[in-house]
Design an enzyme around this catalytic site. Structure first.
Site, PDB file in Angstrom:
ATOM      1  N   GLN A 275     -52.496  98.717  39.523  1.00 46.16           N
ATOM      2  CA  GLN A 275     -51.848  99.050  38.240  1.00 46.16           C
ATOM      3  C   GLN A 275     -52.831  99.782  37.335  1.00 46.16           C
ATOM      4  OE1 GLN A 275     -51.549  95.671  35.744  1.00 46.16           O
ATOM      5  NE2 GLN A 275     -49.875  96.449  34.485  1.00 46.16           N
TER       6      GLN A 275
ATOM      7  N   SER B 273     -54.438  99.775  31.729  1.00 44.61           N
ATOM      8  CA  SER B 273     -55.448  99.590  30.670  1.00 44.61           C
ATOM      9  C   SER B 273     -56.487 100.705  30.689  1.00 44.61           C
ATOM     10  CB  SER B 273     -56.182  98.267  30.861  1.00 44.61           C
ATOM     11  OG  SER B 273     -55.286  97.200  30.917  1.00 44.61           O
TER      12      SER B 273
ATOM     13  N   SER C 225     -57.413  95.841  38.934  1.00 41.22           N
ATOM     14  CA  SER C 225     -57.515  94.916  40.069  1.00 41.22           C
ATOM     15  C   SER C 225     -57.082  95.638  41.344  1.00 41.22           C
ATOM     16  CB  SER C 225     -56.604  93.707  39.866  1.00 41.22           C
ATOM     17  OG  SER C 225     -56.854  93.120  38.622  1.00 41.22           O
TER      18      SER C 225
ATOM     19  N   GLU D  12     -44.781  91.277  35.290  1.00 46.33           N
ATOM     20  CA  GLU D  12     -46.170  90.859  35.509  1.00 46.33           C
ATOM     21  C   GLU D  12     -46.385  89.437  34.979  1.00 46.33           C
ATOM     22  OE1 GLU D  12     -49.136  93.257  33.501  1.00 46.33           O
ATOM     23  OE2 GLU D  12     -50.741  92.362  34.688  1.00 46.33           O
TER      24      GLU D  12
ATOM     25  N   GLU E 102     -53.231  85.873  22.533  1.00 47.08           N
ATOM     26  CA  GLU E 102     -52.880  86.193  21.136  1.00 47.08           C
ATOM     27  C   GLU E 102     -51.690  87.163  21.097  1.00 47.08           C
ATOM     28  OE1 GLU E 102     -55.947  86.387  22.405  1.00 47.08           O
ATOM     29  OE2 GLU E 102     -56.913  84.712  21.394  1.00 47.08           O
TER      30      GLU E 102
HETATM   31  C1  LIG Z   1     -58.976  89.514  35.617  1.00 43.73           C
HETATM   32  C2  LIG Z   1     -58.328  90.685  34.955  1.00 43.73           C
HETATM   33  C3  LIG Z   1     -57.565  91.563  35.705  1.00 43.73           C
HETATM   34  C4  LIG Z   1     -56.981  92.677  35.114  1.00 43.73           C
HETATM   35  N1  LIG Z   1     -56.267  93.554  35.897  1.00 43.73           N
HETATM   36  C5  LIG Z   1     -55.730  94.660  35.348  1.00 43.73           C
HETATM   37  C6  LIG Z   1     -55.068  95.638  36.168  1.00 43.73           C
HETATM   38  O1  LIG Z   1     -54.966  95.490  37.388  1.00 43.73           O
HETATM   39  N2  LIG Z   1     -54.579  96.752  35.586  1.00 43.73           N
HETATM   40  C7  LIG Z   1     -54.660  96.970  34.247  1.00 43.73           C
HETATM   41  O2  LIG Z   1     -54.155  97.980  33.789  1.00 43.73           O
HETATM   42  N3  LIG Z   1     -55.292  96.075  33.431  1.00 43.73           N
HETATM   43  C8  LIG Z   1     -55.829  94.935  33.956  1.00 43.73           C
HETATM   44  N4  LIG Z   1     -56.492  94.032  33.152  1.00 43.73           N
HETATM   45  C9  LIG Z   1     -56.672  94.367  31.745  1.00 43.73           C
HETATM   46  C10 LIG Z   1     -55.895  93.520  30.752  1.00 43.73           C
HETATM   47  O3  LIG Z   1     -54.537  93.818  30.774  1.00 43.73           O
HETATM   48  C11 LIG Z   1     -56.521  93.792  29.365  1.00 43.73           C
HETATM   49  O4  LIG Z   1     -57.858  93.324  29.406  1.00 43.73           O
HETATM   50  C12 LIG Z   1     -55.769  93.111  28.259  1.00 43.73           C
HETATM   51  O5  LIG Z   1     -54.517  93.691  28.054  1.00 43.73           O
HETATM   52  C13 LIG Z   1     -56.555  93.104  26.919  1.00 43.73           C
HETATM   53  O6  LIG Z   1     -56.987  94.373  26.596  1.00 43.73           O
HETATM   54  P1  LIG Z   1     -58.501  94.654  26.174  1.00 43.73           P
HETATM   55  O7  LIG Z   1     -59.364  94.093  27.252  1.00 43.73           O
HETATM   56  O8  LIG Z   1     -58.616  96.110  25.858  1.00 43.73           O
HETATM   57  O9  LIG Z   1     -58.759  93.783  24.874  1.00 43.73           O
HETATM   58  P2  LIG Z   1     -58.367  94.177  23.381  1.00 43.73           P
HETATM   59  O10 LIG Z   1     -56.970  94.674  23.352  1.00 43.73           O
HETATM   60  O11 LIG Z   1     -59.414  95.060  22.822  1.00 43.73           O
HETATM   61  O12 LIG Z   1     -58.406  92.767  22.659  1.00 43.73           O
HETATM   62  C14 LIG Z   1     -59.601  92.194  22.133  1.00 43.73           C
HETATM   63  C15 LIG Z   1     -59.242  90.926  21.379  1.00 43.73           C
HETATM   64  O13 LIG Z   1     -58.400  91.237  20.246  1.00 43.73           O
HETATM   65  C16 LIG Z   1     -57.203  90.455  20.277  1.00 43.73           C
HETATM   66  N5  LIG Z   1     -56.071  91.239  19.765  1.00 43.73           N
HETATM   67  C17 LIG Z   1     -55.784  92.534  20.052  1.00 43.73           C
HETATM   68  N6  LIG Z   1     -54.648  92.903  19.435  1.00 43.73           N
HETATM   69  C18 LIG Z   1     -54.196  91.827  18.747  1.00 43.73           C
HETATM   70  C19 LIG Z   1     -53.070  91.579  17.898  1.00 43.73           C
HETATM   71  N7  LIG Z   1     -52.167  92.545  17.645  1.00 43.73           N
HETATM   72  N8  LIG Z   1     -52.931  90.342  17.372  1.00 43.73           N
HETATM   73  C20 LIG Z   1     -53.852  89.353  17.617  1.00 43.73           C
HETATM   74  N9  LIG Z   1     -54.955  89.544  18.396  1.00 43.73           N
HETATM   75  C21 LIG Z   1     -55.118  90.746  18.956  1.00 43.73           C
HETATM   76  C22 LIG Z   1     -57.010  90.136  21.759  1.00 43.73           C
HETATM   77  O14 LIG Z   1     -56.212  88.994  21.926  1.00 43.73           O
HETATM   78  C23 LIG Z   1     -58.433  89.926  22.228  1.00 43.73           C
HETATM   79  O15 LIG Z   1     -58.870  88.628  21.942  1.00 43.73           O
HETATM   80  C24 LIG Z   1     -57.111  92.913  33.721  1.00 43.73           C
HETATM   81  C25 LIG Z   1     -57.871  92.015  32.948  1.00 43.73           C
HETATM   82  C26 LIG Z   1     -58.475  90.923  33.548  1.00 43.73           C
HETATM   83  C27 LIG Z   1     -59.281  89.993  32.701  1.00 43.73           C
END
Ligand SMILES: Cc1cc2nc3c(=O)[nH]c(=O)nc-3n(C[C@H](O)[C@H](O)[C@H](O)COP(=O)(O)OP(=O)(O)OC[C@H]3O[C@@H](n4cnc5c(N)ncnc54)[C@H](O)[C@@H]3O)c2cc1C
Length: 393
Positions: free
Chosen positions: A112, A115, A147, A230, A363
């Site tokens: 996928q 992100s 992933s 998902e 969150e």
């Molecule tokens: C093990 C693992 C596997 C993954 N696999 C995939 C994959 O296969 N494909 C893919 O595309 N992605 C994948 N991801 C990515 C995952 O979807 C993102 O990490 C996730 O959506 C959070 O985005 P970010 O890391 O950019 O954090 P951010 O969006 O930058 O968030 C940082 C912090 O801010 C908080 N926050 C952000 N916005 C808000 C809001 N509006 N209100 C309150 N709090 C908020 C969040 O909760 C978090 O604590 C994976 C992640 C992990 C950990």
């Protein structure tokens, strides 16, 4: 004849024509797909028979009793749980016929590409660009946390096709060939030392327009199907009692009386009940799915799954004391699947930290439950009517 009886008859027919002991695994899986017994709720000709999803259990029980191989669903979870329902809902007939059979048999693994470094929770802000050139789209950008990208033959990809309209409207959904020379996959190590996921660089990747899913500019709507599925795929897996993380900690409790304390007993009992309630709620959610695509309710299941996994694995580490902290295998492995139960307590504790991030952070899921399940007022969104190119980044 009832649907269930007819399914039993068809399953027996499959087993007679392809006895599992004498048939290659892949041949059996292909024959099962062609017999419509792969996912019975899918249409005829696409691995199903157009029957209620709940009837799948009839087929699965017969095949398990006969010792038939399965398609190793955890290894191909992204394909089964996310790509397939999206292709089914938005794909052309040609796309469905090309992609669904090898996806289900596991011959082709999916990943996928959603992100990005600057777009996770705020996924609609994504900046990977797809520009139309004749019959193709040319894609440039970077994805992250992908992933299984190192195992994948295909990816579901969302990219920006129109920067002049507000962010949710200028996105288009594609199927990306991971063997394209412009796709570069680099491992990212996690807190466990392993690298399940990757960063993926896309440089002049060519995607034929025939591999677009849904209309140009409608990718956000298409992506909702993927994201809702998902959350159900992550949080709503069918489990036997004590099948999840609560299993190993309960076993340690039973096997090791010398570790027990009153306080840990109270916490274990509470978590055991919570885990069982979550498991049964998952069953109910799956029954709702019989009626159609999952809605935002899956967000609640995924929230509970993440909270429970972290609390239970934390309790297990405490219960085992110093021994629970012994996790010292920092070999950078590239696991094909995430196996919680077959690993030691330290691994479970560290890996479950990612549960409240992957598939939407807790969150953000709370916001979804608040707004779309409970009907509470929405968060203020000042960027809703601003063209993507004019947003601060
Ligand atoms: C093990 C693992 C596997 C993954 N696999 C995939 C994959 O296969 N494909 C893919 O595309 N992605 C994948 N991801 C990515 C995952 O979807 C993102 O990490 C996730 O959506 C959070 O985005 P970010 O890391 O950019 O954090 P951010 O969006 O930058 O968030 C940082 C912090 O801010 C908080 N926050 C952000 N916005 C808000 C809001 N509006 N209100 C309150 N709090 C908020 C969040 O909760 C978090 O604590 C994976 C992640 C992990 C950990």
């Amino acid at each position: 004849m009832t649907d269930a009886a007819e399914l039993r008859r068809r399953t027996e027919e499959l087993l007679a024509a392809h006895p599992p002991a004498a048939t290659e695994r892949l041949d059996f899986l292909r024959a099962r797909f062609d017999a419509g017994l792969a996912w019975v709720h899918f249409p005829e000709g696409l691995g199903g028979l157009g029957l209620p999803r709940s009837l799948q259990a009839v087929v699965d029980a017969e095949l398990e009793a006969a010792g038939a191989p399965d398609n190793d669903p955890r290894r191909i979870g992204i394909g089964l749980g996310m790509a397939a329902p999206t292709i089914l809902q938005y794909g052309t007939e040609e796309q469905k016929r090309r992609f669904l059979r090898p996806l289900w048999t596991g011959e082709e693994v999916w990943c996928q590409l959603f992100s990005e470094p600057g777009a996770g929770s705020d996924l609609a802000a994504l900046g990977t660009r797809a520009v139309r050139e004749g019959e193709d789209w040319v894609v440039n950008g970077q994805k992250v946390w992908t992933s299984s990208a190192h195992l994948a033959r295909w990816a579901i990809l969302i990219a920006r096709t129109d920067p002049d309209v507000p962010k949710h409207r200028g996105i288009t959904y594609f199927v990306c060939d991971m063997t394209d020379p412009g796709v570069e996959v680099r491992p990212l190590r996690q807190i466990t030392g392993e690298a399940e996921f990757n960063e993926v660089f896309l440089t002049d990747v060519r995607i034929p327009d025939a591999h677009r899913l849904g209309e140009v500019g409608d990718g956000w709507r298409v992506a909702q199907t993927t994201l809702n599925n998902e959350r159900v795929a992550i949080g709503g897996m069918r489990l036997p009692r004590e099948g999840g993380m609560i299993g190993p900690v309960s076993k340690t409790w039973r096997d090791r009386p010398e570790l027990r304390t009153h306080d840990l007993h109270q916490r274990l009992l509470k978590l055991w009940v919570d885990a069982e309630v979550a498991r049964l709620t998952g069953e109910r959610l799956r029954q709702q799915l019989v009626a159609g695509q999952p809605g935002p309710e899956g967000a609640g299941m995924k929230l509970a799954f993440a909270r429970l996994n972290q609390e239970i694995s934390g309790l297990e580490v405490e219960l085992r004391g110093e021994e629970g902290l012994l996790y010292d295998d920092w070999t950078m492995r590239r696991p094909e699947l995430v196996d919680f139960t077959g690993r030691d307590a330290g691994y479970r504790y560290l890996r479950s930290k990612g549960n409240s991030i992957e598939g939407g952070t807790s969150e953000v899921l709370l916001n979804i439950v608040a707004e779309r399940v409970l009907g509470l007022p929405a968060e203020p969104r000042t960027d809703k009517d601003v063209a993507w190119k004019d947003l601060a980044r």
